[in-house]
Design a protein around this motif. Structure first.
Motif, PDB file in Angstrom:
ATOM      1  N   GLU A 133       0.942  -1.442   0.459  1.00 43.75           N
ATOM      2  CA  GLU A 133       0.342  -0.521  -0.111  1.00 43.75           C
ATOM      3  C   GLU A 133       0.601   0.977   0.119  1.00 43.75           C
ATOM      4  O   GLU A 133       0.792   1.998  -0.536  1.00 43.75           O
ATOM      5  CB  GLU A 133      -0.928   0.020   1.047  1.00 43.75           C
ATOM      6  CG  GLU A 133      -1.763   1.444   1.622  1.00 43.75           C
ATOM      7  CD  GLU A 133      -2.879   1.311   0.429  1.00 43.75           C
ATOM      8  OE1 GLU A 133      -2.840   2.476  -0.102  1.00 43.75           O
ATOM      9  OE2 GLU A 133      -3.232   0.427  -0.323  1.00 43.75           O
ATOM     10  N   ASP A 134       1.673   1.760   0.960  1.00 44.05           N
ATOM     11  CA  ASP A 134       2.958   2.246   0.516  1.00 44.05           C
ATOM     12  C   ASP A 134       3.400   2.627  -0.334  1.00 44.05           C
ATOM     13  O   ASP A 134       3.217   3.944  -1.444  1.00 44.05           O
ATOM     14  CB  ASP A 134       3.960   2.319   1.441  1.00 44.05           C
ATOM     15  CG  ASP A 134       4.504   3.415   2.337  1.00 44.05           C
ATOM     16  OD1 ASP A 134       3.900   4.763   3.159  1.00 44.05           O
ATOM     17  OD2 ASP A 134       5.595   3.233   1.921  1.00 44.05           O
ATOM     18  N   TYR A 135       4.056   1.706  -0.962  1.00 43.53           N
ATOM     19  CA  TYR A 135       5.310   1.441  -2.054  1.00 43.53           C
ATOM     20  C   TYR A 135       3.720   2.226  -3.066  1.00 43.53           C
ATOM     21  O   TYR A 135       4.408   3.126  -4.006  1.00 43.53           O
ATOM     22  CB  TYR A 135       5.083  -0.058  -2.962  1.00 43.53           C
ATOM     23  CG  TYR A 135       6.046  -0.203  -3.635  1.00 43.53           C
ATOM     24  CD1 TYR A 135       7.263   0.674  -3.820  1.00 43.53           C
ATOM     25  CD2 TYR A 135       5.193  -0.549  -5.109  1.00 43.53           C
ATOM     26  CE1 TYR A 135       8.307   0.374  -5.195  1.00 43.53           C
ATOM     27  CE2 TYR A 135       6.282   0.228  -6.051  1.00 43.53           C
ATOM     28  CZ  TYR A 135       7.193  -0.083  -6.118  1.00 43.53           C
ATOM     29  OH  TYR A 135       7.938   0.040  -7.191  1.00 43.53           O
ATOM     30  N   ASN A 136       2.656   1.555  -3.457  1.00 42.53           N
ATOM     31  CA  ASN A 136       1.761   2.152  -4.284  1.00 42.53           C
ATOM     32  C   ASN A 136       1.018   3.715  -4.507  1.00 42.53           C
ATOM     33  O   ASN A 136       0.485   4.062  -4.666  1.00 42.53           O
ATOM     34  CB  ASN A 136       0.116   0.793  -4.646  1.00 42.53           C
ATOM     35  CG  ASN A 136       1.219  -0.416  -5.477  1.00 42.53           C
ATOM     36  OD1 ASN A 136       2.235   0.239  -6.599  1.00 42.53           O
ATOM     37  ND2 ASN A 136       0.902  -0.854  -4.656  1.00 42.53           N
ATOM     38  N   ALA A 137       0.866   3.790  -3.059  1.00 48.04           N
ATOM     39  CA  ALA A 137      -0.043   5.214  -2.987  1.00 48.04           C
ATOM     40  C   ALA A 137       1.065   6.276  -2.237  1.00 48.04           C
ATOM     41  O   ALA A 137       0.804   7.484  -2.179  1.00 48.04           O
ATOM     42  CB  ALA A 137      -1.253   4.966  -1.653  1.00 48.04           C
ATOM     43  N   HIS A 138       2.438   6.070  -1.204  1.00 48.07           N
ATOM     44  CA  HIS A 138       2.956   7.430  -1.062  1.00 48.07           C
ATOM     45  C   HIS A 138       4.761   7.145  -1.313  1.00 48.07           C
ATOM     46  O   HIS A 138       5.677   8.921  -1.388  1.00 48.07           O
ATOM     47  CB  HIS A 138       3.479   7.023   0.006  1.00 48.07           C
ATOM     48  CG  HIS A 138       1.853   7.060   1.470  1.00 48.07           C
ATOM     49  ND1 HIS A 138       0.453   8.548   0.651  1.00 48.07           N
ATOM     50  CD2 HIS A 138       0.399   5.776   1.846  1.00 48.07           C
ATOM     51  CE1 HIS A 138      -0.355   7.875   1.432  1.00 48.07           C
ATOM     52  NE2 HIS A 138      -0.176   6.482   1.869  1.00 48.07           N
ATOM     53  N   HIS A 139       4.945   5.668  -2.065  1.00 49.13           N
ATOM     54  CA  HIS A 139       6.695   6.296  -1.991  1.00 49.13           C
ATOM     55  C   HIS A 139       6.894   6.608  -3.328  1.00 49.13           C
ATOM     56  O   HIS A 139       6.599   6.787  -4.731  1.00 49.13           O
ATOM     57  CB  HIS A 139       7.466   4.458  -2.384  1.00 49.13           C
ATOM     58  CG  HIS A 139       8.340   4.226  -1.988  1.00 49.13           C
ATOM     59  ND1 HIS A 139       9.023   4.626  -3.057  1.00 49.13           N
ATOM     60  CD2 HIS A 139       9.161   3.484  -1.257  1.00 49.13           C
ATOM     61  CE1 HIS A 139      10.386   4.021  -2.932  1.00 49.13           C
ATOM     62  NE2 HIS A 139      10.590   3.946  -1.612  1.00 49.13           N
TER      63      HIS A 139
END
Length: 69
Positions: A42-48
């Motif tokens: 989720e972090d990789y796709n939404a924020h990273h």
């Protein structure tokens, strides 16, 4: 279908996951890793930020592409 380009993308993803998530997180066992994978994805796709996407996340990049279409 497998291609050199898709292999490169996969390899880059694994390198990023290891560098930015696995190496900086205490992981006592495999169960801990499996429990954290959904939040890492989720972090990789939404924020990273991704250099290939002009320092945007994949979702930010896709949103910008669909807004201009």
């Amino acid at each position: 279908m497998k291609s050199p380009q898709s292999n490169g993308i996969s390899e880059a993803f694994v390198r990023t996951l290891k560098r930015d998530y696995v190496q900086v997180t205490p992981l006592p066992d495999a169960a801990a890793v499996l429990g954290l994978l959904p939040s890492w994805f989720e972090d990789y796709n939404a924020h990273h930020p991704h250099s290939g996407l002009k320092m945007r996340s994949p979702r930010e990049f896709i949103a910008a592409q669909t807004a201009t279409a």
